[in-house]
Design a protein around this motif. Structure first.
Motif, PDB file in Angstrom:
ATOM      1  N   ALA A   8      -7.121 -19.565  12.097  1.00  8.30           N
ATOM      2  CA  ALA A   8      -6.006 -19.073  11.281  1.00  8.30           C
ATOM      3  C   ALA A   8      -5.327 -17.891  11.939  1.00  8.30           C
ATOM      4  N   ASN A   9      -6.055 -17.194  12.829  1.00  2.58           N
ATOM      5  CA  ASN A   9      -5.476 -16.045  13.507  1.00  2.58           C
ATOM      6  C   ASN A   9      -4.606 -16.438  14.693  1.00  2.58           C
ATOM      7  N   ALA A  10      -4.739 -17.668  15.127  1.00  2.00           N
ATOM      8  CA  ALA A  10      -3.921 -18.112  16.258  1.00  2.00           C
ATOM      9  C   ALA A  10      -2.452 -17.976  15.874  1.00  2.00           C
ATOM     10  N   PRO A  11      -1.642 -17.397  16.758  1.00  3.07           N
ATOM     11  CA  PRO A  11      -0.248 -17.114  16.393  1.00  3.07           C
ATOM     12  C   PRO A  11       0.546 -18.354  16.021  1.00  3.07           C
ATOM     13  N   ASP A  12       0.105 -19.528  16.462  1.00  2.00           N
ATOM     14  CA  ASP A  12       0.886 -20.726  16.167  1.00  2.00           C
ATOM     15  C   ASP A  12       0.246 -21.591  15.087  1.00  2.00           C
ATOM     16  N   ALA A  13      -0.782 -21.083  14.377  1.00  2.00           N
ATOM     17  CA  ALA A  13      -1.460 -21.903  13.374  1.00  2.00           C
ATOM     18  C   ALA A  13      -0.498 -22.363  12.285  1.00  2.00           C
ATOM     19  N   GLN A  14       0.296 -21.444  11.778  1.00  2.00           N
ATOM     20  CA  GLN A  14       1.242 -21.801  10.722  1.00  2.00           C
ATOM     21  C   GLN A  14       2.280 -22.781  11.240  1.00  2.00           C
ATOM     22  N   GLN A  15       2.768 -22.537  12.455  1.00  2.00           N
ATOM     23  CA  GLN A  15       3.779 -23.430  13.023  1.00  2.00           C
ATOM     24  C   GLN A  15       3.193 -24.802  13.351  1.00  2.00           C
ATOM     25  N   ARG A  16       1.914 -24.847  13.720  1.00  2.00           N
ATOM     26  CA  ARG A  16       1.287 -26.139  13.967  1.00  2.00           C
ATOM     27  C   ARG A  16       1.251 -26.970  12.680  1.00  2.00           C
ATOM     28  N   LEU A  17       1.001 -26.312  11.567  1.00  2.00           N
ATOM     29  CA  LEU A  17       0.982 -27.020  10.288  1.00  2.00           C
ATOM     30  C   LEU A  17       2.381 -27.521   9.922  1.00  2.00           C
ATOM     31  N   VAL A  18       3.385 -26.683  10.138  1.00  2.00           N
ATOM     32  CA  VAL A  18       4.758 -27.104   9.863  1.00  2.00           C
ATOM     33  C   VAL A  18       5.155 -28.238  10.803  1.00  2.00           C
ATOM     34  N   CYS A  44      -6.264 -27.906  12.407  1.00  2.00           N
ATOM     35  CA  CYS A  44      -6.661 -26.729  11.638  1.00  2.00           C
ATOM     36  C   CYS A  44      -7.640 -27.130  10.543  1.00  2.00           C
ATOM     37  N   ASN A  45      -8.400 -26.177  10.029  1.00  2.00           N
ATOM     38  CA  ASN A  45      -9.260 -26.473   8.900  1.00  2.00           C
ATOM     39  C   ASN A  45      -8.527 -26.165   7.592  1.00  2.00           C
ATOM     40  N   ARG A  46      -9.100 -26.576   6.477  1.00  2.00           N
ATOM     41  CA  ARG A  46      -8.445 -26.389   5.180  1.00  2.00           C
ATOM     42  C   ARG A  46      -8.320 -24.908   4.813  1.00  2.00           C
ATOM     43  N   GLY A  47      -9.302 -24.115   5.259  1.00  2.86           N
ATOM     44  CA  GLY A  47      -9.208 -22.679   5.003  1.00  2.86           C
ATOM     45  C   GLY A  47      -7.980 -22.076   5.655  1.00  2.86           C
ATOM     46  N   THR A  48      -7.676 -22.533   6.867  1.00  3.98           N
ATOM     47  CA  THR A  48      -6.478 -22.062   7.569  1.00  3.98           C
ATOM     48  C   THR A  48      -5.222 -22.454   6.796  1.00  3.98           C
ATOM     49  N   TYR A  50      -4.857 -22.970   3.581  1.00  5.93           N
ATOM     50  CA  TYR A  50      -4.687 -22.180   2.360  1.00  5.93           C
ATOM     51  C   TYR A  50      -4.537 -20.692   2.633  1.00  5.93           C
ATOM     52  N   TYR A  51      -4.832 -20.283   3.840  1.00  2.00           N
ATOM     53  CA  TYR A  51      -4.536 -18.910   4.234  1.00  2.00           C
ATOM     54  C   TYR A  51      -3.028 -18.713   4.379  1.00  2.00           C
ATOM     55  N   HIS A  52      -2.347 -19.748   4.854  1.00  2.00           N
ATOM     56  CA  HIS A  52      -0.906 -19.656   5.096  1.00  2.00           C
ATOM     57  C   HIS A  52      -0.059 -20.185   3.943  1.00  2.00           C
ATOM     58  N   PHE A  53      -0.572 -21.155   3.192  1.00  2.00           N
ATOM     59  CA  PHE A  53       0.231 -21.794   2.144  1.00  2.00           C
ATOM     60  C   PHE A  53      -0.584 -21.928   0.861  1.00  2.00           C
ATOM     61  N   ALA A  54       0.071 -21.679  -0.280  1.00  2.00           N
ATOM     62  CA  ALA A  54      -0.615 -21.793  -1.565  1.00  2.00           C
ATOM     63  C   ALA A  54      -1.012 -23.232  -1.859  1.00  2.00           C
ATOM     64  N   ASP A  55      -0.154 -24.159  -1.464  1.00  2.00           N
ATOM     65  CA  ASP A  55      -0.420 -25.580  -1.691  1.00  2.00           C
ATOM     66  C   ASP A  55       0.529 -26.389  -0.807  1.00  2.00           C
ATOM     67  N   LEU A  56       0.461 -27.702  -0.960  1.00  3.44           N
ATOM     68  CA  LEU A  56       1.279 -28.574  -0.121  1.00  3.44           C
ATOM     69  C   LEU A  56       2.764 -28.373  -0.399  1.00  3.44           C
ATOM     70  N   ASP A  57       3.132 -28.177  -1.656  1.00  6.88           N
ATOM     71  CA  ASP A  57       4.539 -27.948  -1.997  1.00  6.88           C
ATOM     72  C   ASP A  57       5.081 -26.705  -1.295  1.00  6.88           C
ATOM     73  N   ALA A  58       4.246 -25.663  -1.184  1.00  6.52           N
ATOM     74  CA  ALA A  58       4.684 -24.431  -0.518  1.00  6.52           C
ATOM     75  C   ALA A  58       4.967 -24.687   0.957  1.00  6.52           C
ATOM     76  N   LEU A  59       4.142 -25.511   1.602  1.00  3.54           N
ATOM     77  CA  LEU A  59       4.395 -25.836   3.005  1.00  3.54           C
ATOM     78  C   LEU A  59       5.697 -26.618   3.147  1.00  3.54           C
ATOM     79  N   VAL A  60       5.892 -27.617   2.292  1.00  2.29           N
ATOM     80  CA  VAL A  60       7.102 -28.436   2.371  1.00  2.29           C
ATOM     81  C   VAL A  60       8.343 -27.572   2.154  1.00  2.29           C
ATOM     82  N   CYS A  61       8.312 -26.713   1.133  1.00  3.03           N
ATOM     83  CA  CYS A  61       9.466 -25.845   0.873  1.00  3.03           C
ATOM     84  C   CYS A  61       9.698 -24.884   2.031  1.00  3.03           C
ATOM     85  N   GLY A  62       8.618 -24.367   2.612  1.00  9.48           N
ATOM     86  CA  GLY A  62       8.764 -23.472   3.745  1.00  9.48           C
ATOM     87  C   GLY A  62       9.368 -24.174   4.952  1.00  9.48           C
TER      88      GLY A  62
END
Length: 215
Positions: A8-18, A44-48, A50-62
């Motif tokens: 989750a600390n990897a700088p591109d973790a959030q972008q990898r999910l997007v 990524c793991n599920r903890g990662t 939920y560290y970046h997004f509250a739920d799936l809808d939050a990722l989609v909206c982001g």
């Protein structure tokens, strides 16, 4: 929640999910996506997640906000056309990736999400123009804006679907857009009790409307 494992600390973790979201959308409807499949695709793991997004809808909206509502975005283009401050056709208002991804969203069941997000920003931009003190718009003004934005978004959805199907799709004529923006301005001013000259002056100032978009 607490910080998950080190990925989750990897700088591109959030972008990898997007990025995984956009990749999976190529072959899956939005309603078919799950946190597990996104995590597997992103490595990524599920903890990662939920560290970046509250739920799936939050990722989609982001993901939608990041691609479609940034500077020089489709929302800014639609605002410019509705207000009469934009001159370029819709086809020139967004880069190829944004247009492709918006078409993909529409095709895979994200029409309501895209429309709601862009309309939200358009209404916010008009609110900033009509009520710079932050006071609420009148009910009539909101209805007028909802109607105008819905019509433009309906046209845009039709245009994108036609383009993805390989059919020709023309932008509204300059005459039609001038007439529509003048009609919209007249009725908004009537609903808000404002002078057209004052609102036009604000529009010229805010035609740095990308700044309103980012605020």
């Amino acid at each position: 929640m607490g910080r998950p494992r080190k990925d989750a600390n990897a700088p591109d973790a959030q972008q990898r999910l997007v990025g995984a979201f956009w990749l999976l959308l190529e072959t899956n409807r939005i309603g078919e996506l799950t946190v597990s499949t996104l995590c597997a695709q992103a490595g990524c793991n599920r903890g990662t997640f939920y560290y970046h997004f509250a739920d799936l809808d939050a990722l989609v909206c982001g993901a939608i906000e990041q691609e479609l509502l940034g500077r020089d975005s489709l929302a800014a283009a639609v605002f410019g056309l509705l207000s009469g401050t934009g001159e370029a056709p819709l086809a020139d208002m967004a880069d190829e990736r944004r247009m492709r991804r918006m078409g993909l969203l529409l095709e895979q069941g994200g029409t309501d999400l895209v429309t709601a997000k862009i309309k939200e920003v358009i209404l916010g931009m008009w609110h900033a123009v009509l009520r710079p003190d932050g006071s609420p718009l009148s009910a009539d003004a909101r209805i007028i804006l909802e109607f105008a934005a819905s019509g433009m978004m309906g046209f845009l959805a039709h245009r994108l679907c036609a383009c993805r199907a390989g059919a020709p799709a023309e932008d509204p004529s300059p005459w039609l857009m001038r007439h529509s923006s003048a009609f919209l301005l007249e009725n908004l001013c009537r609903a808000e009790g404002l002078a057209e000259a004052d609102v036009l002056a604000r529009l010229e100032t805010v035609a740095r409307y990308s700044q309103v978009l980012r605020s």
